[in-house]
Design a protein around this motif. Structure first.
Motif, short mmCIF file in Angstrom:
data_model
loop_
_atom_site.label_atom_id
_atom_site.label_comp_id
_atom_site.label_asym_id
_atom_site.label_seq_id
_atom_site.Cartn_x
_atom_site.Cartn_y
_atom_site.Cartn_z
N VAL A 1 0.99 -1.12 0.03
CA VAL A 1 -0.17 -0.03 0.27
C VAL A 1 0.93 1.26 -0.13
CG1 VAL A 1 -1.86 -1.36 1.24
CG2 VAL A 1 -0.14 -0.14 2.36
N HIS B 1 -10.26 0.66 3.24
CA HIS B 1 -11.29 0.37 2.36
C HIS B 1 -12.17 -0.51 3.19
CE1 HIS B 1 -12.84 -2.50 -1.07
NE2 HIS B 1 -12.82 -1.29 -1.64
N TYR C 1 -7.65 -4.42 2.10
CA TYR C 1 -6.39 -3.55 1.46
C TYR C 1 -5.50 -3.12 2.69
CZ TYR C 1 -4.76 0.48 -1.16
OH TYR C 1 -3.88 1.50 -1.58
N ILE D 1 -10.88 -5.72 -4.36
CA ILE D 1 -9.91 -4.44 -4.10
C ILE D 1 -9.36 -4.38 -5.23
CG2 ILE D 1 -9.66 -4.85 -1.52
CD1 ILE D 1 -6.83 -6.51 -2.05
N LEU E 1 -7.24 -0.66 -6.82
CA LEU E 1 -7.03 0.07 -5.86
C LEU E 1 -5.45 0.41 -5.81
CD1 LEU E 1 -8.81 -1.27 -2.53
CD2 LEU E 1 -9.26 0.70 -3.84
N GLN F 1 -2.21 -0.11 -10.13
CA GLN F 1 -3.27 -0.43 -9.67
C GLN F 1 -3.14 -1.99 -9.45
OE1 GLN F 1 -6.28 0.57 -12.55
NE2 GLN F 1 -6.73 2.63 -11.33
#
Length: 304
Positions: free
Chosen positions: A195, A207, A212, A288, A291, A303
């Motif tokens: 992340v 999220h 996530y 997810i 994201l 992504q």
């Protein structure tokens, strides 16, 4: 007045009962753990470290893996640091504290959890420090240094459900022999991603699904290589990765991320209302997908 005294007496009786029950349970757990640890100590070098698993205080079999590794690796400084311990009833290092008599530092963001730890018998029976702090890449070294820790330590356990990659990357005040880091198996094995860094990252807010967070195993393996560690395997449920300093590896076998990756079966996902919806398999990734993640190989955001 009489009723209040009677209620107070009943509360005290209940508290005493729960306290003595918990102490008896812990005694039983330690007895079982002692027997398993002695058997574990006799294990030869094994190809899959999950074969050494047993659970005393860890979430699953991590107590056994840690016992296996500390008996295969030279560790003169028997000190640990663990992040994200909640009330420390379930953790990766409590058995090290109780059975092996290691000393350590635990950090959690909850004041309630830290107060609980400090009220537990382990706090006066062992050399344990508990600190309340929301951990960031910017403050982690200072938090550790303030507790008098620097240089080589035995073990570092990182599980903060978010910036795990970034926090481990930032740590330079201590030099752990063994590092345990949670990885997010839902991110897959193909890409080295995490992340993007946000100092205030909170999994439940990032999220709605709670899926996530963290980093892929490959991202952690790349970072481990940069820091001089070898990846030696994962636990059987696919959430913790184990790394050992290369100069202490001995007969242990270094693995590639692909060799040691375990795809988790956790069904802890939530719907938009916050209710568990038990997504499994590829459904979790689809939830997810799209994201943003940071690819540590390219240095670019992309992504999922």
């Amino acid at each position: 007045m009489f009723l209040m005294k009677r209620m107070t007496k009943l509360v005290n009786v209940l508290h005493h009962f729960l306290y003595t029950s918990r102490k008896a349970q812990q005694t039983d757990l330690l007895l079982l753990g002692t027997l398993l640890a002695r058997q574990n100590k006799e294990l030869p070098v094994i190809d899959n470290i999950s074969s050494a698993e047993f659970k005393v205080f860890s979430q699953t079999g991590d107590d056994g893996i840690i016992q296996y590794l500390i008996n295969k690796v030279y560790i003169p400084e028997t000190t640990f640091i663990e992040f994200g311990v909640e009330n420390y009833v379930e953790s990766n290092t409590r058995f090290l504290l109780k059975y092996n008599n290691w000393s350590g530092l635990v950090i959690d963001g909850s004041g309630k959890s830290i107060r609980y730890i400090m009220s537990d018998d382990i706090y006066y029976q062992h050399d344990l420090k508990a600190v309340q702090a929301f951990i960031t890449a910017e403050n982690i070294n200072d938090l550790i240094e303030r507790q008098g820790l620097k240089g080589e330590i035995g073990l570092l356990s990182v599980d903060i459900d978010g910036n795990d990659y970034w926090v481990w990357k930032a740590i330079n005040i201590v030099d752990p022999v063994i590092v345990v880091v949670e990885y997010n198996s839902v991110f897959g094995i193909d890409r080295a991603v995490t992340v993007p860094y946000k100092p205030d990252f909170v999994r439940a807010q990032a999220h709605y699904s709670h899926l996530y967070f963290g980093a892929s195993l490959k991202a952690l393996c790349v970072l481990a290589e940069e820091k001089g560690y070898a990846f030696v395997g994962s636990n059987s449920i696919g959430n913790n990765a184990y790394f050992v300093k290369k100069n202490r590896l001995g007969a242990l076998r270094a693995l590639s991320a692909e060799e040691g990756y375990v795809y988790s079966s956790f069904r802890e996902s939530r719907d938009r209302k916050g209710n568990l919806n038990y997504l499994s398999g590829s459904e979790r990734y689809e939830c997810i997908k799209g994201l943003p993640v940071y690819n540590i190989m390219t240095g670019q955001e992309e992504q999922l």
